[in-house]
Motif scaffolding. Structure first.
Motif, PDB file in Angstrom:
ATOM      1  N   GLU A 189       0.965  -1.361   0.062  1.00  0.00           N
ATOM      2  CA  GLU A 189       0.091  -0.001  -0.139  1.00  0.00           C
ATOM      3  C   GLU A 189       0.840   1.102   0.135  1.00  0.00           C
ATOM      4  OE1 GLU A 189      -4.089   0.488   1.685  1.00  0.00           O
ATOM      5  OE2 GLU A 189      -2.629   1.393   3.468  1.00  0.00           O
ATOM      6  N   PRO A 194      -3.264   3.784  -1.468  1.00  0.00           N
ATOM      7  CA  PRO A 194      -4.360   2.900  -0.705  1.00  0.00           C
ATOM      8  C   PRO A 194      -4.998   1.733  -1.494  1.00  0.00           C
ATOM      9  CG  PRO A 194      -4.551   5.388  -0.481  1.00  0.00           C
ATOM     10  CD  PRO A 194      -3.653   5.071  -1.394  1.00  0.00           C
ATOM     11  N   THR A 196      -8.030  -0.126  -2.266  1.00  0.00           N
ATOM     12  CA  THR A 196      -9.322  -0.120  -2.262  1.00  0.00           C
ATOM     13  C   THR A 196     -10.325  -1.311  -2.565  1.00  0.00           C
ATOM     14  OG1 THR A 196      -9.372   0.411  -4.745  1.00  0.00           O
ATOM     15  CG2 THR A 196      -9.155   2.390  -3.270  1.00  0.00           C
ATOM     16  N   ALA A 197      -9.741  -2.462  -3.040  1.00  0.00           N
ATOM     17  CA  ALA A 197     -10.316  -3.560  -3.357  1.00  0.00           C
ATOM     18  C   ALA A 197      -9.362  -4.632  -3.497  1.00  0.00           C
ATOM     19  CB  ALA A 197     -11.320  -3.656  -4.630  1.00  0.00           C
ATOM     20  N   THR A 212      -4.641  -7.110  -5.593  1.00  0.00           N
ATOM     21  CA  THR A 212      -5.055  -5.789  -4.868  1.00  0.00           C
ATOM     22  C   THR A 212      -5.157  -4.922  -5.940  1.00  0.00           C
ATOM     23  OG1 THR A 212      -2.633  -4.744  -4.837  1.00  0.00           O
ATOM     24  CG2 THR A 212      -3.586  -6.331  -2.892  1.00  0.00           C
ATOM     25  N   HIS A 214      -5.853  -0.566  -6.477  1.00  0.00           N
ATOM     26  CA  HIS A 214      -5.338   0.442  -5.680  1.00  0.00           C
ATOM     27  C   HIS A 214      -6.011   1.992  -6.163  1.00  0.00           C
ATOM     28  CE1 HIS A 214      -1.723  -1.306  -3.689  1.00  0.00           C
ATOM     29  NE2 HIS A 214      -2.062  -2.124  -4.412  1.00  0.00           N
ATOM     30  N   GLU A 215      -6.355   2.928  -5.162  1.00  0.00           N
ATOM     31  CA  GLU A 215      -7.104   4.144  -5.402  1.00  0.00           C
ATOM     32  C   GLU A 215      -6.284   4.578  -6.774  1.00  0.00           C
ATOM     33  OE1 GLU A 215      -8.501   6.920  -2.180  1.00  0.00           O
ATOM     34  OE2 GLU A 215      -6.472   7.747  -2.933  1.00  0.00           O
ATOM     35  N   GLN A 285      -5.788  -0.517   9.969  1.00  0.00           N
ATOM     36  CA  GLN A 285      -5.958  -0.494   8.499  1.00  0.00           C
ATOM     37  C   GLN A 285      -5.640  -1.821   7.777  1.00  0.00           C
ATOM     38  OE1 GLN A 285      -3.715   3.115   7.301  1.00  0.00           O
ATOM     39  NE2 GLN A 285      -5.318   4.514   7.991  1.00  0.00           N
ATOM     40  N   GLU A 304     -14.762  -4.936  -1.834  1.00  0.00           N
ATOM     41  CA  GLU A 304     -13.808  -3.590  -1.568  1.00  0.00           C
ATOM     42  C   GLU A 304     -13.468  -3.598  -0.008  1.00  0.00           C
ATOM     43  OE1 GLU A 304     -16.675  -0.415  -2.434  1.00  0.00           O
ATOM     44  OE2 GLU A 304     -16.959  -0.975  -4.431  1.00  0.00           O
ATOM     45  N   ASN A 306     -13.310  -2.064   3.492  1.00  0.00           N
ATOM     46  CA  ASN A 306     -14.293  -1.310   4.208  1.00  0.00           C
ATOM     47  C   ASN A 306     -15.536  -1.052   3.559  1.00  0.00           C
ATOM     48  OD1 ASN A 306     -12.066  -0.474   6.267  1.00  0.00           O
ATOM     49  ND2 ASN A 306     -11.513   1.264   5.174  1.00  0.00           N
TER      50      ASN A 306
END
Length: 307
Positions: A189, A194, A196-197, A212, A214-215, A285, A304, A306
């Motif tokens: 990360e 970050p 995201t999914a 992974t 990422h944003e 996190q 996703e 969160n």
């Protein structure tokens, strides 16, 4: 700091004896003040070896110390850490904070509510080479279009005769994910932005493979296992972009250096309130990412974080 922080150690196993107890023995900013474990015979044996009291109860341990260091399975840590925080003790925590996201949330919540100093011993983060990699990855993202990432964490410790093969929580389903995942996913990360999914990729139970997202739009392929016959642990992260390629290899990281820094940062935050490299919010996190991966394994689709 002129007065060493008095440390109470929770745990009597391999890591307590080989890493945690020696860390607070001898000269330094911390001093071992007592040990508590669920098995009184093991507690007495390790306490005698390090010349400190063997505590018969957690209350006795808390009376002898101002901070608690944990070397126990995550579910035990999650229970005792809440008690220690409520008793006003500073916490040196292992990763993961708990076996489940709910346990991790309780630990983080207890730290916030009590307002006690805390540090999480995600050891690879406490080395200068890791900091250099994180900075280089941020520069690469700022100057070019990052296209993808791969990351691996392999060792043989879970195999019969391995150094940590006796820890049953590590040998359970998703043990590698819970044990190695916080280290590796944290680096992933920080390298690509970050997460995201996530999607769990079906594989042999001893091998964990994850995609992974990422944003930033980066897609990563991440793999980890503690059951690969290998001479020494392999931890690396590679970042690919249209402006260059970045490779991080943790093989040469000196773990004594990282543990000394964890100790020094912990003592400093207890005495002065200074910030730490990895706090409970960051560890939480990573528990959220791992929880999403475990949900993906159960449901067979992308989840996703969160979400």
């Amino acid at each position: 700091m002129t007065t060493p922080v008095r440390i109470g150690l929770v745990g009597t196993g391999y890591h307590a004896r080989r890493v945690h107890a020696p860390l607070h023995s001898g000269d330094g900013p911390t001093r071992l003040a007592g040990i508590w474990g669920r098995d009184p015979h093991k507690t007495a044996a390790i306490a005698a070896d390090f010349g400190v009291p063997a505590c018969a109860s957690l209350d006795e341990l808390f009376e002898r110390c101002e901070a608690v260091d944990f070397a126990v399975p995550p579910d035990v840590q999650a229970q005792v850490a809440v008690q220690a925080a409520e008793a006003g003790k500073a916490l040196m925590l292992e990763k993961p904070l708990g076996l489940t996201l709910a346990e991790a949330e309780r630990v983080a919540g207890a730290v916030r509510t009590a307002g006690v100093p805390a540090i999480v011993a995600m050891a690879k983060r406490f080395h200068p080479r890791t900091e250099e990699f994180i900075a280089a990855a941020a520069e690469l993202r700022a100057s070019s279009r990052v296209l993808g990432l791969t990351a691996r964490f392999f060792h043989s410790g879970f195999l019969p005769g391995g150094s940590i093969g006796a820890d049953t929580w590590r040998l359970a389903e998703h043990g590698a994910l819970r044990d190695l995942g916080p280290h590796l996913l944290d680096l992933v990360e920080l390298a690509a932005g970050p997460i995201t999914a996530v999607r769990f990729e079906p594989a042999d139970g001893a091998y964990c493979a994850v995609t992974t997202r990422h944003e930033s739009g980066v897609v990563g392929q991440v793999a980890m296992s503690g059951a690969i016959r290998i001479d020494r642990p392999l931890t690396d992260v590679e970042v690919y972009s249209d402006g260059g390629h970045l490779h991080f290899n943790a093989a040469e990281i000196e773990h004594q250096h990282t543990w000394n820094r964890i100790r020094d940062e912990f003592a400093a935050t207890v005495r002065t309130g200074s910030s730490v490299t990895v706090d409970v919010d960051r560890a939480l996190q990573m528990s959220q990412v791992i929880d999403a991966i475990e949900r993906s394994a159960r449901e067979g689709n992308q989840i996703e974080v969160n979400g």
